[in-house]
Design a protein around this motif. Structure first.
Motif, PDB file in Angstrom:
ATOM      1  N   HIS A   1      60.859 -41.630  -5.140  1.00 35.67           N
ATOM      2  CA  HIS A   1      60.643 -41.478  -3.696  1.00 35.67           C
ATOM      3  C   HIS A   1      60.526 -42.862  -3.030  1.00 35.67           C
ATOM      4  O   HIS A   1      61.127 -43.113  -1.992  1.00 35.67           O
ATOM      5  CB  HIS A   1      59.379 -40.647  -3.462  1.00 35.67           C
ATOM      6  CG  HIS A   1      59.015 -40.440  -2.038  1.00 35.67           C
ATOM      7  ND1 HIS A   1      59.717 -39.601  -1.207  1.00 35.67           N
ATOM      8  CD2 HIS A   1      58.030 -40.977  -1.291  1.00 35.67           C
ATOM      9  CE1 HIS A   1      59.162 -39.629  -0.009  1.00 35.67           C
ATOM     10  NE2 HIS A   1      58.145 -40.454  -0.033  1.00 35.67           N
ATOM     11  N   VAL A   2      59.757 -43.739  -3.667  1.00 33.02           N
ATOM     12  CA  VAL A   2      59.598 -45.097  -3.140  1.00 33.02           C
ATOM     13  C   VAL A   2      60.934 -45.830  -3.178  1.00 33.02           C
ATOM     14  O   VAL A   2      61.297 -46.514  -2.216  1.00 33.02           O
ATOM     15  CB  VAL A   2      58.515 -45.869  -3.922  1.00 33.02           C
ATOM     16  CG1 VAL A   2      58.549 -47.357  -3.604  1.00 33.02           C
ATOM     17  CG2 VAL A   2      57.145 -45.291  -3.618  1.00 33.02           C
ATOM     18  N   THR A   3      61.675 -45.691  -4.262  1.00 34.27           N
ATOM     19  CA  THR A   3      62.972 -46.371  -4.390  1.00 34.27           C
ATOM     20  C   THR A   3      63.902 -45.972  -3.248  1.00 34.27           C
ATOM     21  O   THR A   3      64.526 -46.831  -2.626  1.00 34.27           O
ATOM     22  CB  THR A   3      63.612 -46.045  -5.758  1.00 34.27           C
ATOM     23  OG1 THR A   3      62.730 -46.508  -6.786  1.00 34.27           O
ATOM     24  CG2 THR A   3      64.962 -46.721  -5.903  1.00 34.27           C
ATOM     25  N   ARG A   4      63.997 -44.675  -2.966  1.00 31.69           N
ATOM     26  CA  ARG A   4      64.862 -44.208  -1.868  1.00 31.69           C
ATOM     27  C   ARG A   4      64.403 -44.757  -0.524  1.00 31.69           C
ATOM     28  O   ARG A   4      65.210 -45.215   0.286  1.00 31.69           O
ATOM     29  CB  ARG A   4      64.895 -42.674  -1.814  1.00 31.69           C
ATOM     30  CG  ARG A   4      65.776 -42.042  -2.858  1.00 31.69           C
ATOM     31  CD  ARG A   4      65.967 -40.549  -2.584  1.00 31.69           C
ATOM     32  NE  ARG A   4      64.719 -39.799  -2.548  1.00 31.69           N
ATOM     33  CZ  ARG A   4      64.090 -39.309  -3.611  1.00 31.69           C
ATOM     34  NH1 ARG A   4      64.596 -39.496  -4.817  1.00 31.69           N
ATOM     35  NH2 ARG A   4      62.970 -38.627  -3.478  1.00 31.69           N
ATOM     36  N   THR A   5      63.100 -44.704  -0.289  1.00 33.77           N
ATOM     37  CA  THR A   5      62.575 -45.186   0.991  1.00 33.77           C
ATOM     38  C   THR A   5      62.779 -46.686   1.137  1.00 33.77           C
ATOM     39  O   THR A   5      63.161 -47.164   2.209  1.00 33.77           O
ATOM     40  CB  THR A   5      61.089 -44.805   1.134  1.00 33.77           C
ATOM     41  OG1 THR A   5      60.948 -43.386   0.977  1.00 33.77           O
ATOM     42  CG2 THR A   5      60.545 -45.205   2.493  1.00 33.77           C
ATOM     43  N   VAL A   6      62.556 -47.436   0.059  1.00 40.30           N
ATOM     44  CA  VAL A   6      62.776 -48.892   0.094  1.00 40.30           C
ATOM     45  C   VAL A   6      64.243 -49.186   0.396  1.00 40.30           C
ATOM     46  O   VAL A   6      64.553 -50.069   1.202  1.00 40.30           O
ATOM     47  CB  VAL A   6      62.330 -49.555  -1.224  1.00 40.30           C
ATOM     48  CG1 VAL A   6      62.885 -50.978  -1.347  1.00 40.30           C
ATOM     49  CG2 VAL A   6      60.813 -49.566  -1.320  1.00 40.30           C
ATOM     50  N   GLN A   7      65.155 -48.454  -0.223  1.00 41.13           N
ATOM     51  CA  GLN A   7      66.586 -48.670   0.034  1.00 41.13           C
ATOM     52  C   GLN A   7      66.909 -48.459   1.511  1.00 41.13           C
ATOM     53  O   GLN A   7      67.625 -49.256   2.117  1.00 41.13           O
ATOM     54  CB  GLN A   7      67.432 -47.751  -0.841  1.00 41.13           C
ATOM     55  CG  GLN A   7      67.439 -48.151  -2.294  1.00 41.13           C
ATOM     56  CD  GLN A   7      68.075 -47.109  -3.205  1.00 41.13           C
ATOM     57  OE1 GLN A   7      68.298 -45.955  -2.821  1.00 41.13           O
ATOM     58  NE2 GLN A   7      68.363 -47.504  -4.441  1.00 41.13           N
ATOM     59  N   GLN A   8      66.357 -47.400   2.109  1.00 40.35           N
ATOM     60  CA  GLN A   8      66.592 -47.135   3.527  1.00 40.35           C
ATOM     61  C   GLN A   8      66.001 -48.246   4.397  1.00 40.35           C
ATOM     62  O   GLN A   8      66.642 -48.717   5.347  1.00 40.35           O
ATOM     63  CB  GLN A   8      65.979 -45.788   3.930  1.00 40.35           C
ATOM     64  CG  GLN A   8      66.652 -44.591   3.293  1.00 40.35           C
ATOM     65  CD  GLN A   8      65.841 -43.316   3.470  1.00 40.35           C
ATOM     66  OE1 GLN A   8      64.688 -43.335   3.879  1.00 40.35           O
ATOM     67  NE2 GLN A   8      66.458 -42.189   3.131  1.00 40.35           N
ATOM     68  N   LEU A   9      64.785 -48.658   4.060  1.00 38.24           N
ATOM     69  CA  LEU A   9      64.134 -49.710   4.848  1.00 38.24           C
ATOM     70  C   LEU A   9      64.833 -51.053   4.681  1.00 38.24           C
ATOM     71  O   LEU A   9      64.900 -51.849   5.621  1.00 38.24           O
ATOM     72  CB  LEU A   9      62.657 -49.821   4.453  1.00 38.24           C
ATOM     73  CG  LEU A   9      61.776 -48.655   4.894  1.00 38.24           C
ATOM     74  CD1 LEU A   9      60.403 -48.750   4.239  1.00 38.24           C
ATOM     75  CD2 LEU A   9      61.657 -48.619   6.408  1.00 38.24           C
ATOM     76  N   GLN A  10      65.381 -51.301   3.500  1.00 40.97           N
ATOM     77  CA  GLN A  10      66.119 -52.536   3.262  1.00 40.97           C
ATOM     78  C   GLN A  10      67.402 -52.543   4.088  1.00 40.97           C
ATOM     79  O   GLN A  10      67.732 -53.553   4.718  1.00 40.97           O
ATOM     80  CB  GLN A  10      66.417 -52.673   1.773  1.00 40.97           C
ATOM     81  CG  GLN A  10      66.812 -54.062   1.359  1.00 40.97           C
ATOM     82  CD  GLN A  10      66.887 -54.200  -0.159  1.00 40.97           C
ATOM     83  OE1 GLN A  10      66.771 -53.238  -0.914  1.00 40.97           O
ATOM     84  NE2 GLN A  10      67.066 -55.431  -0.599  1.00 40.97           N
ATOM     85  N   LYS A  11      68.121 -51.426   4.123  1.00 41.31           N
ATOM     86  CA  LYS A  11      69.349 -51.322   4.931  1.00 41.31           C
ATOM     87  C   LYS A  11      69.062 -51.524   6.410  1.00 41.31           C
ATOM     88  O   LYS A  11      69.882 -52.065   7.141  1.00 41.31           O
ATOM     89  CB  LYS A  11      70.009 -49.961   4.727  1.00 41.31           C
ATOM     90  CG  LYS A  11      70.702 -49.810   3.398  1.00 41.31           C
ATOM     91  CD  LYS A  11      71.302 -48.418   3.258  1.00 41.31           C
ATOM     92  CE  LYS A  11      71.833 -48.208   1.858  1.00 41.31           C
ATOM     93  NZ  LYS A  11      72.264 -46.818   1.632  1.00 41.31           N
TER      94      LYS A  11
END
Length: 171
Positions: free
Chosen positions: A77-87
């Protein structure tokens, strides 16, 4: 060291505190409330992103696994959210100074500005809701809330299923 036995039943005061916490949790986590807060803040973030940004803003850069533990969610869940926030430009990955193979998640300037706007909007709403309270009442409430959170943390169950207060030297 074992935990002290619980009384025969909860006191009426504890029952009322639990009811009040349930109500405030419900009110603060409603989707409409979140959408209103994001509109006031002027940032397009979902609830998971806000929780993650708040956690990062309140600490040093953390590994994704550490963020998951602190937020009480799965690492994926954190990995997906971090990817979105990084983009979106709100976070970046930086090398872990303790292990150069690992990475930590850090706020960018845009991420810091976004979470500052969210917090400002939340504080303004709270200020309006509590405008009839005296400064002394607000100080007392803040003190009691911090004490309650600290006590909840001290008595929370750790990863091994053991109450933290039962472990020597652990808070």
């Amino acid at each position: 060291m074992s935990t002290p036995p619980l009384p025969d039943g909860p006191s009426p005061e504890v029952i009322e505190i639990e009811r009040a916490l349930t109500r405030i949790t419900y009110l603060s986590t409603r989707a409409r409330q979140h959408e209103r807060l994001m509109a006031l803040a002027g940032v397009p973030l979902d609830r998971a992103a806000v929780a993650l940004l708040r956690q990062i803003a309140d600490s040093e850069p953390l590994r994704p696994g550490e963020l998951a533990v602190r937020l009480g969610v799965e690492a994926s869940h954190v990995t997906r959210t971090v990817q979105q926030l990084q983009k979106s430009g709100y976070v970046t990955r930086v090398p872990d100074p303790d292990d150069r193979r690992a990475q930590r998640i850090e706020l960018t300037d845009a991420g810091g500005e976004a979470i500052a706007k969210v917090r400002d909007a939340g504080v303004r709403g709270m200020q309006m809701a509590l405008s009839d309270w005296s400064p002394e009442e607000l100080r007392h409430l803040a003190t009691l809330f911090h004490r309650m959170v600290d006590d909840f943390l001290a008595h929370s169950v750790d990863e091994e299923g053991e109450p933290r207060s039962a472990r020597a030297g652990t808070v």
